[in-house]
Motif scaffolding. Structure first.
Motif, PDB file in Angstrom:
ATOM      1  N   LEU A 347       0.865  -1.184   0.000  1.00 13.80           N
ATOM      2  CA  LEU A 347       0.000   0.000   0.000  1.00 13.80           C
ATOM      3  C   LEU A 347       0.905   1.238   0.000  1.00 13.80           C
ATOM      4  CD1 LEU A 347      -2.594  -1.283   2.630  1.00 13.80           C
ATOM      5  CD2 LEU A 347      -2.926  -1.103   0.158  1.00 13.80           C
ATOM      6  N   TYR A 348       1.557   1.436  -1.131  1.00 12.37           N
ATOM      7  CA  TYR A 348       2.626   2.443  -1.201  1.00 12.37           C
ATOM      8  C   TYR A 348       2.094   3.867  -1.104  1.00 12.37           C
ATOM      9  CZ  TYR A 348       5.140  -1.664  -2.833  1.00 12.37           C
ATOM     10  OH  TYR A 348       5.687  -2.913  -2.926  1.00 12.37           O
ATOM     11  N   LYS A 349       0.960   4.112  -1.722  1.00 11.48           N
ATOM     12  CA  LYS A 349       0.405   5.460  -1.675  1.00 11.48           C
ATOM     13  C   LYS A 349       0.022   5.824  -0.246  1.00 11.48           C
ATOM     14  CE  LYS A 349      -2.668   8.450  -4.333  1.00 11.48           C
ATOM     15  NZ  LYS A 349      -3.660   8.499  -5.432  1.00 11.48           N
ATOM     16  N   GLU A 350      -0.582   4.864   0.475  1.00  8.91           N
ATOM     17  CA  GLU A 350      -0.955   5.105   1.871  1.00  8.91           C
ATOM     18  C   GLU A 350       0.290   5.355   2.728  1.00  8.91           C
ATOM     19  OE1 GLU A 350      -2.113   2.856  -0.071  1.00  8.91           O
ATOM     20  OE2 GLU A 350      -4.298   2.835   0.006  1.00  8.91           O
ATOM     21  N   ALA A 351       1.377   4.631   2.406  1.00 15.31           N
ATOM     22  CA  ALA A 351       2.624   4.815   3.155  1.00 15.31           C
ATOM     23  C   ALA A 351       3.158   6.234   2.985  1.00 15.31           C
ATOM     24  CB  ALA A 351       3.668   3.800   2.692  1.00 15.31           C
ATOM     25  N   LEU A 352       3.120   6.752   1.744  1.00 15.99           N
ATOM     26  CA  LEU A 352       3.621   8.107   1.497  1.00 15.99           C
ATOM     27  C   LEU A 352       2.726   9.161   2.143  1.00 15.99           C
ATOM     28  CD1 LEU A 352       5.039   8.345  -2.136  1.00 15.99           C
ATOM     29  CD2 LEU A 352       6.224   7.988   0.022  1.00 15.99           C
ATOM     30  N   LEU A 353       1.421   8.946   2.079  1.00 19.22           N
ATOM     31  CA  LEU A 353       0.498   9.903   2.705  1.00 19.22           C
ATOM     32  C   LEU A 353       0.711   9.960   4.216  1.00 19.22           C
ATOM     33  CD1 LEU A 353      -2.780   9.130   0.711  1.00 19.22           C
ATOM     34  CD2 LEU A 353      -1.418  11.228   0.594  1.00 19.22           C
ATOM     35  N   LEU A 354       0.933   8.792   4.836  1.00 18.27           N
ATOM     36  CA  LEU A 354       1.169   8.760   6.277  1.00 18.27           C
ATOM     37  C   LEU A 354       2.508   9.406   6.619  1.00 18.27           C
ATOM     38  CD1 LEU A 354      -0.050   7.808   8.958  1.00 18.27           C
ATOM     39  CD2 LEU A 354       1.232   5.675   8.698  1.00 18.27           C
ATOM     40  N   PHE A 355       3.501   9.202   5.766  1.00 23.38           N
ATOM     41  CA  PHE A 355       4.805   9.832   5.971  1.00 23.38           C
ATOM     42  C   PHE A 355       4.676  11.357   5.948  1.00 23.38           C
ATOM     43  CE2 PHE A 355       8.711  11.504   3.818  1.00 23.38           C
ATOM     44  CZ  PHE A 355       9.567  11.390   4.906  1.00 23.38           C
ATOM     45  N   GLN A 356       3.910  11.858   4.995  1.00 24.96           N
ATOM     46  CA  GLN A 356       3.709  13.308   4.918  1.00 24.96           C
ATOM     47  C   GLN A 356       2.934  13.827   6.129  1.00 24.96           C
ATOM     48  OE1 GLN A 356       1.899  13.192   1.025  1.00 24.96           O
ATOM     49  NE2 GLN A 356       3.777  13.811  -0.011  1.00 24.96           N
ATOM     50  N   GLU A 357       1.989  13.016   6.625  1.00 24.49           N
ATOM     51  CA  GLU A 357       1.262  13.394   7.844  1.00 24.49           C
ATOM     52  C   GLU A 357       2.215  13.415   9.037  1.00 24.49           C
ATOM     53  OE1 GLU A 357      -2.287  11.625  10.705  1.00 24.49           O
ATOM     54  OE2 GLU A 357      -2.193  10.965   8.615  1.00 24.49           O
ATOM     55  N   MET A 358       3.138  12.474   9.072  1.00 25.70           N
ATOM     56  CA  MET A 358       4.146  12.418  10.142  1.00 25.70           C
ATOM     57  C   MET A 358       4.980  13.696  10.163  1.00 25.70           C
ATOM     58  SD  MET A 358       7.295   9.693  10.405  1.00 25.70           S
ATOM     59  CE  MET A 358       8.452   9.686  11.778  1.00 25.70           C
ATOM     60  N   LEU A 359       5.397  14.154   8.999  1.00 22.49           N
ATOM     61  CA  LEU A 359       6.199  15.377   8.918  1.00 22.49           C
ATOM     62  C   LEU A 359       5.392  16.583   9.403  1.00 22.49           C
ATOM     63  CD1 LEU A 359       7.969  14.891   5.447  1.00 22.49           C
ATOM     64  CD2 LEU A 359       8.900  14.449   7.724  1.00 22.49           C
ATOM     65  N   ARG A 360       4.112  16.627   9.026  1.00 24.79           N
ATOM     66  CA  ARG A 360       3.267  17.742   9.470  1.00 24.79           C
ATOM     67  C   ARG A 360       3.056  17.728  10.983  1.00 24.79           C
ATOM     68  NH1 ARG A 360       0.446  16.379   4.666  1.00 24.79           N
ATOM     69  NH2 ARG A 360      -1.071  15.139   5.869  1.00 24.79           N
ATOM     70  N   SER A 361       3.104  16.548  11.588  1.00 26.18           N
ATOM     71  CA  SER A 361       2.886  16.440  13.038  1.00 26.18           C
ATOM     72  C   SER A 361       4.072  16.958  13.837  1.00 26.18           C
ATOM     73  CB  SER A 361       2.625  14.980  13.422  1.00 26.18           C
ATOM     74  OG  SER A 361       3.836  14.236  13.439  1.00 26.18           O
ATOM     75  N   LEU A 371      13.804   3.733   5.510  1.00 22.03           N
ATOM     76  CA  LEU A 371      13.920   2.413   4.890  1.00 22.03           C
ATOM     77  C   LEU A 371      12.548   1.842   4.522  1.00 22.03           C
ATOM     78  CD1 LEU A 371      16.763   0.838   7.062  1.00 22.03           C
ATOM     79  CD2 LEU A 371      16.882   1.469   4.644  1.00 22.03           C
ATOM     80  N   SER A 372      11.481   2.381   5.096  1.00 17.78           N
ATOM     81  CA  SER A 372      10.122   1.988   4.708  1.00 17.78           C
ATOM     82  C   SER A 372       9.551   2.896   3.630  1.00 17.78           C
ATOM     83  CB  SER A 372       9.195   2.009   5.931  1.00 17.78           C
ATOM     84  OG  SER A 372       9.536   1.020   6.857  1.00 17.78           O
ATOM     85  N   VAL A 373       9.933   4.179   3.663  1.00 18.96           N
ATOM     86  CA  VAL A 373       9.356   5.143   2.726  1.00 18.96           C
ATOM     87  C   VAL A 373      10.030   5.069   1.351  1.00 18.96           C
ATOM     88  CG1 VAL A 373       8.961   7.599   2.278  1.00 18.96           C
ATOM     89  CG2 VAL A 373       8.653   6.698   4.576  1.00 18.96           C
ATOM     90  N   LEU A 374      11.335   4.838   1.324  1.00 17.22           N
ATOM     91  CA  LEU A 374      12.041   4.819   0.031  1.00 17.22           C
ATOM     92  C   LEU A 374      11.504   3.752  -0.931  1.00 17.22           C
ATOM     93  CD1 LEU A 374      15.710   5.584   1.146  1.00 17.22           C
ATOM     94  CD2 LEU A 374      14.308   6.962  -0.399  1.00 17.22           C
ATOM     95  N   PRO A 375      11.185   2.524  -0.471  1.00 21.22           N
ATOM     96  CA  PRO A 375      10.577   1.564  -1.401  1.00 21.22           C
ATOM     97  C   PRO A 375       9.232   2.037  -1.948  1.00 21.22           C
ATOM     98  CG  PRO A 375      11.436   0.425   0.525  1.00 21.22           C
ATOM     99  CD  PRO A 375      11.499   1.894   0.822  1.00 21.22           C
ATOM    100  N   ALA A 376       8.476   2.789  -1.132  1.00 23.96           N
ATOM    101  CA  ALA A 376       7.200   3.339  -1.614  1.00 23.96           C
ATOM    102  C   ALA A 376       7.449   4.362  -2.712  1.00 23.96           C
ATOM    103  CB  ALA A 376       6.431   3.962  -0.452  1.00 23.96           C
ATOM    104  N   CYS A 377       8.455   5.214  -2.501  1.00 25.13           N
ATOM    105  CA  CYS A 377       8.825   6.185  -3.544  1.00 25.13           C
ATOM    106  C   CYS A 377       9.242   5.460  -4.818  1.00 25.13           C
ATOM    107  CB  CYS A 377       9.983   7.065  -3.062  1.00 25.13           C
ATOM    108  SG  CYS A 377       9.584   8.159  -1.689  1.00 25.13           S
ATOM    109  N   ALA A 378      10.029   4.394  -4.652  1.00 25.56           N
ATOM    110  CA  ALA A 378      10.521   3.636  -5.804  1.00 25.56           C
ATOM    111  C   ALA A 378       9.368   3.039  -6.597  1.00 25.56           C
ATOM    112  CB  ALA A 378      11.470   2.535  -5.331  1.00 25.56           C
ATOM    113  N   HIS A 379       8.409   2.460  -5.898  1.00 23.11           N
ATOM    114  CA  HIS A 379       7.298   1.802  -6.590  1.00 23.11           C
ATOM    115  C   HIS A 379       6.428   2.806  -7.333  1.00 23.11           C
ATOM    116  CE1 HIS A 379       4.326  -1.366  -7.301  1.00 23.11           C
ATOM    117  NE2 HIS A 379       3.422  -0.419  -7.097  1.00 23.11           N
ATOM    118  N   LEU A 380       6.178   3.967  -6.703  1.00 28.67           N
ATOM    119  CA  LEU A 380       5.277   4.958  -7.295  1.00 28.67           C
ATOM    120  C   LEU A 380       5.979   5.905  -8.261  1.00 28.67           C
ATOM    121  CD1 LEU A 380       3.230   5.911  -4.109  1.00 28.67           C
ATOM    122  CD2 LEU A 380       2.449   4.488  -6.008  1.00 28.67           C
ATOM    123  N   GLY A 381       7.312   5.839  -8.286  1.00 30.88           N
ATOM    124  CA  GLY A 381       8.049   6.787  -9.123  1.00 30.88           C
ATOM    125  C   GLY A 381       8.053   8.184  -8.538  1.00 30.88           C
ATOM    126  N   ALA A 382       7.918   8.292  -7.218  1.00 26.97           N
ATOM    127  CA  ALA A 382       7.844   9.599  -6.550  1.00 26.97           C
ATOM    128  C   ALA A 382       9.248  10.130  -6.284  1.00 26.97           C
ATOM    129  CB  ALA A 382       7.052   9.474  -5.245  1.00 26.97           C
TER     130      ALA A 382
END
Length: 741
Positions: A347-361, A371-382
């Protein structure tokens, strides 16, 4: 949400002012000082500095008692790293007493650099201060953590010389020191010779055996105990878990409950972790229910984090997310656990959205987060988010212990996001490269069709004395497969066994069979399948089916399709691929028959989905998508593209459109493929000349491939497209794959 604390109210004045003296004032006077009472509620660096300032103002800093309390807070606080502050305060103390020395030794022994405790001890002794029974446990802990056996043995000698060996805490620390240094015989000798054997020393020996993988001896010691406490049970449960015995750990926990031993927080965290690792979600639910039944653990963040991890790993991300949302306070582990859970379940998109929420918090991510967010970026091309993470790592995570893993993840992210040059820059900047780093770079070159670069890197790797593993050869064979290097592929496949003594696995056979099928060597491919020590999987039969489509071998295609459908009867892709082959051959009755089978089984074709990142936002499109807010502008650009393509002489290839319909309708169906929509959106959203990077979940079709070549020339854009298997770099009307894919 980050926890915020109200500012401390420090009294502006106090009738007493303590002047420098050779001895402290009476204890009853000191312990009632308001500044010292505030230490128990101090949870931030700012509060610490305020309290320290008040101590200086009232002269409390002139007393060893007050200083020892301040230093103790610094070295034991779970809320912040206070050791650097403690060191700065310690260096101002002219005559520290034994309590202060011991407090500082405690802080250093618990730090990430435990050897610094030994260095401080040498300094203490050289200044004429003798250690006591409270000193040695910290020193022995330092030797245990840093694996400094010789120093530990010397300290043991000093323990004996000063007669501290009868102290139960020193005795237990000696056992732990020897055990953690792998000297179990010495640990056992200390244990056997002492008259101070109790639950604590037994538990230390159990932990020692378990930490060295000898769970059987640990259990034997446990069974010898006449008296056990929850820590003893925890030691055995932890031992089983650390050695992969998750089922044994859970059975041991059940036995513990039958014996009416009340678990503590550590027990529950370990048991939930064992449930997560073994997939025992039902037992995990029972533990969760027990925790909720008002047993005093409802507010435990550690248990909550363990439960989030359990549900995430067992696939129940909704429950995990619900637990996370209900937390009144979240630490970095809470965020990491759910982000990692999303990534683990793709669920890569959800992972990135939660990461961005974490930064806002306001919570600061750590190396585990990345190490969890980078694979999500890789999969989505972000790649924009990936670049931000790269800068963050360089600025704030340079000194982490798993820096090599972070760099390897960056290489993988850049390669999968289409920027192979950036991946290469990260690789070349690494001082110490692990085998995984070399493999990631080889895979990067392979998926971009740069076989020569992959093999040059392999030669460089061998010159550096790095031994390849089976994963290395998957990368090399993939490079051959993507570039059609049949002879080199054969050579590499043979060298695995003959030169490197690595037995080929299913993935290696898959690469070779794909290469043979692409080359039209179906007989040789089938012979290799017959020689394989394992049964072929769906990937192998699918690659041969695609090869049949390329070479127009309908008879073999039907045979391979039957074998594929037998292995994966619910995979709609098998039927769709066979339908494409029938459609190419104009056998529309067979196309209709396959479509009827699909409908009868209620199988749906996986829709093509393409994504493009614009200004750090990933936009996704499916075929015929009209849900995007800028849909009108996107389809306007599509019309412009079609006009310019037609003027350039482009003729749509309708051979892969499944329906038997008029050519004009077929061409309309092709215009709205997801990658065309993503490209159109990229053209209207970026400045002229900007490179576009598209990520597609399926293999790019022949029509879109030809169209994209021309689009790159017409609009003077470099277009990088990643499909299911590889990258295509389009520029000035040419694709890097040379039409081999």
């Amino acid at each position: 949400m980050a926890l915020s604390y109200p500012p401390l109210t420090v009294p502006s004045s106090h009738p007493l002012h303590f002047l420098p003296s050779s001895s402290d004032p009476p204890y009853d006077i000191l312990r009632t000082q308001p500044s010292l009472s505030l230490l128990s509620n101090c949870k931030t660096h700012q509060s610490l500095r305020e309290i320290h300032a008040q101590m200086i103002k009232t002269g409390l800093h002139n007393t060893n008692y007050a200083l020892s309390k301040l230093l103790e807070l610094c070295v034991v606080s779970p809320h912040f790293d206070g050791l650097p502050y403690a060191v700065s305060v310690f260096e101002t103390i002219q005559e520290p007493n034994q309590l202060i020395w011991n407090t500082m030794l405690r802080g250093h022994a618990s730090s990430s650099d435990p050897v610094s405790a030994l260095e401080l001890y040498v300094r203490m002794v050289s200044l004429g201060h003798l250690p006591n029974a409270y000193t040695f446990p910290f020193l022995l802990k330092s030797c245990a953590k840093s694996k400094t056996f010789e120093e530990g043995r010397q300290i043991h000698g000093q323990v004996m010389k000063l007669g501290c060996d009868l102290d139960r805490y020193v005795h237990t620390s000696l056992i732990s020191m020897y055990a953690r240094n792998g000297r179990l015989e010495d640990a056992r000798k200390v244990f056997d010779k002492s008259s101070q054997r109790d639950v604590v020393s037994y538990t230390a020996l159990i932990t020692g055996y378990a930490s060295r993988g000898d769970v059987r001896s640990a259990r034997k010691v446990f069974d010898e105990m006449s008296e056990r406490d929850v820590v003893s049970w925890n030691a055995m449960i932890t031992g089983y878990i650390e050695n992969g015995g998750y089922e044994e750990a859970l059975e041991f926990f059940k036995e513990m409950m039958r014996m009416n031993v009340r678990p503590d927080e550590g027990t529950l965290v370990n048991v939930v972790s064992a449930c997560a690792q073994s997939g025992s979600i039902e037992l995990g639910r029972q533990v969760h229910s027990w925790v909720d039944d008002d047993h005093g653990f409802g507010s435990s963040l550690k248990i909550a984090n363990a439960l989030i991890d359990l549900y995430s790993k067992c696939g129940d991300v909704d429950t995990a997310s619900g637990l996370f949302e209900r937390l009144s306070y979240k630490d970095v582990i809470s965020w990491n656990t759910l982000i990692g859970g999303y990534t683990h379940k793709n669920l890569y998109k959800e992972a990135l959205l939660l990461f961005q929420e974490m930064l806002r918090s306001g919570e600061s991510p750590d190396d585990v987060t990345m190490l969890s967010v980078l694979p999500a970026c890789a999969h989505l091309g972000a790649i924009d988010i990936g670049r931000w993470i790269h800068l963050y790592i360089d600025k704030k995570l340079k000194s982490v212990t798993n820096g090599s893993a972070l760099r390897t993840s960056l290489i993988d992210m850049y390669a999968k996001c289409g920027d192979i040059e950036a991946a290469q820059q990260v690789f070349n900047s690494m001082i110490c490269r692990s085998l995984s780093s070399w493999n990631a770079m080889i895979f990067g070159f392979a998926m971009h069709g740069r076989a020569n670069a992959a093999f040059d890197l392999f030669s460089r790797m061998r010159k550096n004395g790095v031994e390849p593993d089976d994963i290395t050869f998957i990368g090399l064979l993939s490079a051959c497969s993507h570039s059609g290097l049949l002879d080199l592929g054969r050579h590499i496949f043979k060298s695995m066994t003959h030169e490197y003594n690595i037995a080929p696995k299913l993935e290696h056979y898959g690469c070779m069979i794909d290469l043979l099928g692409h080359s039209g060597l179906f007989k040789e491919a089938e012979e290799m399948i017959q020689r394989m020590p394992v049964e072929p999987d769906g990937v192998i039969w699918c690659s041969l089916l695609k090869a049949c489509k390329k070479h127009g071998n309908l008879e073999l295609a039907e045979s391979f399709a039957q074998k594929l459908i037998k292995i994966e009867p619910e995979n709609s892709g098998s039927y769709v691929l066979l339908s494409n082959i029938y459609a190419t051959a104009g056998r529309w009755e067979d196309v209709a028959r396959i479509r009827a089978i699909l409908n009868g089984k209620r199988l749906k074709k996986v829709p093509g989905c393409s994504s493009i990142e614009i200004d750090s936002v990933v936009h996704e499109f499916i075929i015929g998508d009209k849900l995007h807010p800028q849909s009108k502008e996107i389809y306007g650009m599509l019309e412009e593209i079609d006009v310019l393509l037609e003027e350039a002489g482009f003729v749509p290839d309708t051979s892969e459109v499944l329906q038997e319909m008029e050519e004009e309708w077929k061409e309309g169906a092709l215009r709205h493929h997801s990658e065309k929509l993503a490209i159109a959106f990229g053209l209207i959203s970026t400045k002229p000349g900007t490179k576009l990077t598209i990520v597609k979940n399926l293999r790019v079709c022949r029509n879109c491939h030809e169209a994209t070549k021309l689009i790159s020339k017409i609009y003077k854009r470099e277009i990088v497209a990643r499909d299911r298997t590889r990258f295509h770099h389009f520029s000035d009307g040419v694709c890097s794959c040379c039409d081999y894919w």
